[in-house]
Design an enzyme around this catalytic site. Structure first.
Site, short mmCIF file in Angstrom:
data_model
loop_
_atom_site.label_atom_id
_atom_site.label_comp_id
_atom_site.label_asym_id
_atom_site.label_seq_id
_atom_site.Cartn_x
_atom_site.Cartn_y
_atom_site.Cartn_z
N GLU A 170 -7.28 3.58 -0.60
CA GLU A 170 -7.12 4.33 0.65
C GLU A 170 -6.73 5.77 0.33
O GLU A 170 -5.92 6.01 -0.56
CB GLU A 170 -6.03 3.69 1.52
CG GLU A 170 -6.41 2.33 2.05
CD GLU A 170 -5.33 1.69 2.88
OE1 GLU A 170 -5.64 0.73 3.59
OE2 GLU A 170 -4.15 2.14 2.81
N SER A 211 -6.28 4.71 5.01
CA SER A 211 -5.17 3.99 5.63
C SER A 211 -5.30 4.13 7.13
O SER A 211 -5.88 5.09 7.64
CB SER A 211 -3.86 4.61 5.16
OG SER A 211 -2.81 4.26 6.02
N ASP A 239 0.83 -1.21 0.00
CA ASP A 239 0.00 0.00 0.00
C ASP A 239 0.86 1.26 0.00
O ASP A 239 0.57 2.23 -0.69
CB ASP A 239 -0.89 0.04 1.25
CG ASP A 239 -1.97 -1.02 1.23
OD1 ASP A 239 -2.08 -1.74 0.22
OD2 ASP A 239 -2.70 -1.12 2.22
N CYS A 269 1.63 -7.52 6.41
CA CYS A 269 1.00 -6.30 5.89
C CYS A 269 -0.50 -6.48 6.02
O CYS A 269 -1.00 -7.60 6.10
CB CYS A 269 1.43 -6.09 4.44
SG CYS A 269 1.62 -4.34 4.00
N ASP A 270 -1.24 -5.39 6.01
CA ASP A 270 -2.63 -5.48 6.48
C ASP A 270 -3.56 -6.34 5.62
O ASP A 270 -4.50 -6.93 6.14
CB ASP A 270 -3.23 -4.10 6.69
CG ASP A 270 -3.11 -3.19 5.48
OD1 ASP A 270 -2.01 -3.04 4.95
OD2 ASP A 270 -4.13 -2.64 5.06
N CYS A 289 4.32 -1.07 9.17
CA CYS A 289 4.27 0.35 9.53
C CYS A 289 4.06 0.54 11.03
O CYS A 289 3.22 -0.13 11.64
CB CYS A 289 3.17 1.04 8.73
SG CYS A 289 3.43 0.96 6.95
#
Length: 542
Positions: free
Chosen positions: A427, A453, A61, A102-103, A176
């Protein structure tokens, strides 16, 4: 076929354990997961199983944000779920470990676990350490870069300062660093009971994370012995625990979308109104970025989320009887957890919350009759009235924002960015960060049928449904229309007479699809509303 990949004759009598790795050099979030997969493999083998590592995709992302490529982001959740289900199902694996950093690969893995309903444990790849600049006391992260872009556009920093931030903000492997979507979903999955205790609160590069992987490999073997399966764990009460922890941590709005999708895969009835119901009794306790001061690595250093969960349990806000992948109940796993050290400022006591109710506010009104998700921390205020500045894409909005065309009192409307309309529900981190970087965070609102995000903050409302592409009311907004966002009344309304809206609706024409072939076209044809989790296998015509 299996002898050449390392099987011995004795291995064929052992449980076969898949290790679903999301390793990729596409992003620092996942660049170390190949090593973690080897640790999980070792743990499963040592416990008496035979492990097989396989890969699935991941996307970034942070790299694709603000570009056409970001349309593939939410789509990747479905591709990941489908691919894990395909491999485990095809190869007849008895159970598996999935490692995500990661999400999108986190909820994707959990959706696959629910569909397969075979013993499984999720491992979070871990959080990144903060970036730093010599002589600068700030802890930098990915959002520091996006906000620096806005500050640069406003000439608050120069080229050299921007380069210093962007080159130092990401120091190595890990997801992140704030309570953005990756750390939010890792915490939610632990609260759900689908990862081992403390898996969500470990640095990516650490001995603790390696041990987490080894223990996960062994835990799957124990689940096989006990006959413990994901759907025994992922119950309605377990999802309520996940929502509770997300709220207490001040987590990402994406958790709403992903938890709805995961619950759908589990055949658990979860709806937007459950977030409102739980949010009325659960406070925000964590002072974490993007709205707060601290990074996830700082929370790791004081004990992670376990002491917070014990606080919530003792206050009657968690269901202690829910099963976990350990075979123990949630209450049993928390029994020996020690409180946070005295003097820490990251997690507030229940008696002095940062916000008494949830920051995730579900709004309804004539602009969002099927619901919308706002992120209201209280710093932005609870009421915003302003005039619409309408954009039919993120790119159009960014051009105007960076040119200084957005002023105090504007409500930036970014539409045709929903699951079908984008397609892919991008996002809006770039626009929200640019607005914050220009110093307009408290003076400008941004609403969209796209999403945000976990790093977005400010007066923002996303997931507006029905989306513009299907003729939702957001498609009818015109420049200058008055919009009211009332977080206290939980309403978002377009202050235009009903008769005018009916005329606009009659004149509205659906746009042509952006894609007619390939994965984005398939996604657009199958995906449901964001209010239902943007899933792709609901009410299939079979």
């Amino acid at each position: 076929m299996l002898y050449p990949v390392g099987f011995k004759t004795s291995d064929f009598s052992k449980p076969m354990v898949g290790i679903a790795s999301t390793w990729s050099m596409v992003t620092p979030c996942n660049m170390h997961i190949d090593q973690l997969a080897r640790e999980a493999e070792a743990g499963a083998n040592a416990a008496g199983g035979k492990a097989i590592i396989f890969d699935t995709i991941t996307i970034s992302d942070g790299i694709s944000m603000g570009t056409e490529g970001m349309k593939y982001s939410l789509v990747s959740r479905e591709v990941i779920a489908d691919s894990i289900e395909t491999v485990v199902g095809c190869e007849g694996m008895d159970g598996f470990v999935a490692i995500g950093g990661c999400d999108k690969n986190m909820p994707g893995a959990l959706i696959a676990m629910a569909r397969l309903n075979r013993p499984a444990v999720f491992v979070y790849g871990g959080t990144i350490l903060p970036g730093c600049i010599t002589g600068d006391p700030r802890n930098l992260d990915i959002v520091s870069v996006f906000e620096a872009v806005g500050a640069h556009a406003k000439k608050r920093i120069d080229d050299k300062q921007l380069l210093a931030i962007e080159s130092c903000a990401i120091p190595g492997a890990g997801a992140c660093g704030g309570m953005y979507t990756a750390n939010t979903m890792a915490s939610a999955i632990e609260a759900l009971g689908m990862s081992l205790p403390n898996s969500s609160a470990q640095n990516a590069i650490s001995e603790a994370k390696k041990e987490d992987c080894r223990r996960a490999g062994a835990a799957v073997l124990e689940m096989v012995k006990q006959g413990l399966r994901p759907l025994d764990i992922m119950t309605k009460k377990a999802f309520e625990n996940a929502i509770t922890v997300v709220i207490a941590l001040g987590g990402s709005t994406n958790a709403v979308l992903h938890l709805l999708a995961m619950a759908h895969a589990c055949n658990v009835r979860l709806a937007l109104d459950d977030f409102s119901r739980i949010g009325k009794r659960v406070p925000v306790l964590a002072d974490l970025k993007p709205s707060g001061k601290h990074l996830m690595s700082e929370l790791v250093a004081i004990g992670g989320i376990r002491p917070l969960m014990k606080m919530l349990l003792e206050a009657g806000l968690l269901h202690g009887g829910c099963l976990t992948v350990t075979g123990q109940s949630m209450a049993e796993t928390l029994a020996k957890v020690q409180p946070y050290p005295p003097g820490q400022t990251i997690i507030a006591p229940l008696s002095q919350p940062l916000k008494k109710e949830s920051h995730l506010v579900i709004l309804y009104g004539n602009l969002a009759p099927e619901g919308a998700v706002a992120k209201i921390t209280g710093q932005e205020g609870l009421l915003f009235k302003g005039r619409a500045r309408v954009f039919n894409s993120e790119e159009q909005a960014m051009k105007t924002i960076l040119a200084g065309g957005i002023v105090k009192g504007d409500v930036v409307v970014i539409r045709y960015e929903g699951p079908k309309g984008g397609p892919g529900m991008r996002e809006m981190l770039s626009p929200t960060s640019a607005i914050m970087g220009e110093g307009l965070g408290k003076d400008v609102a941004l609403i969209t049928d796209g999403r945000f995000s976990g790093g977005s903050h400010g007066f923002v409302v996303g997931h507006i449904t029905p989306e513009a592409y299907v003729g939702g009311p957001i498609a009818l907004v015109k420049n200058g229309d008055l919009i009211t966002i009332d977080a206290k009344k939980r309403q978002i309304n377009l202050e235009v007479p009903r008769a005018d809206l009916k005329r606009r609706q009659k004149a509205w024409k659906a746009p042509k699809p952006s894609y007619t072939r390939g994965v984005l076209a398939k996604y657009a044809s199958a995906v449901t509303s964001a209010s239902l989790g943007a899933v792709t296998d609901l009410d299939l015509k079979l």
